[in-house]
Design an enzyme around this catalytic site. Sequence first.
Site, mmCIF file in Angstrom:
data_model
loop_
_atom_site.group_PDB
_atom_site.id
_atom_site.type_symbol
_atom_site.label_atom_id
_atom_site.label_comp_id
_atom_site.label_asym_id
_atom_site.label_seq_id
_atom_site.Cartn_x
_atom_site.Cartn_y
_atom_site.Cartn_z
ATOM 1 C CB CYS A 3 0.877 4.069 0.816
ATOM 2 S SG CYS A 3 -0.847 4.311 0.393
ATOM 3 C CB CYS B 270 -8.309 -0.467 -6.711
ATOM 4 S SG CYS B 270 -6.894 -0.237 -5.639
ATOM 5 C CB CYS C 128 -0.063 6.871 -2.347
ATOM 6 S SG CYS C 128 0.496 6.702 -0.658
#
Length: 164
Positions: free
Chosen positions: A88, A96, A12
Site C-alpha cells: 500500500c 519502517c 500494509c
Amino acid sequence: MAGQSYNVLFLCTGNSARSIIAEAILNRIGKGAFRAYSAGSQPKGQVNPGARALLESLGYETAGLRSKSWDEFAKAGAPKFDFVFTVCDNAAAEACPVWPGQPMTAHWGIPDPGNAGEDRVTLEQAFRDAFVTLDRRIGLFLGLSLAGLDKLAIKHELDRIGHQ
C-alpha cells in the site's frame, strides 16, 4: 541465495486485506522455498471480512491469518527477512523499522479493496482484482532465478514487478 528457504514480509498500514492476501498466496504457491508473513504499522486488529471470504472461497486456509503490528518482527528472535514488500502507498511512505539482515525491498502498491465502496458486488470485485494483481506479481517473483542474478539485478526485477 541458492538452495535456501526465503522469508518474505508483506507490509500494509492496516494489515487487514492486501498484505494478508499476499501472505496467503505466497505461503501456498511458494511452499517449501518461501515463508511469507504480513504486518502493518497501524494494524486494524482483524482480517477484513472481504479478504477472508475471498481466500476461503478459493480454498485457502485462513485460520492462522491475523492482523498484527510490524513491531512483532522488529524484536529479537523474529524471523530474518530476505525480502520486504510494501503493498500500500501509505506503508511505502512510512518510516519502517530496521529489519535485521538488510532484506531487499520493493513497493508493490495496489488500491485498497476495502475502500471500494459499500456495494457488495463492487467490494467483491475489488477484492478479486487485488487478489489477481498480487497473485500475478508473486508468480513473477517466484519465476525469478534468485541464484542466477546478483542483488542489483534482483532489486531491478522486484521493482519492475511492482509496476506490472
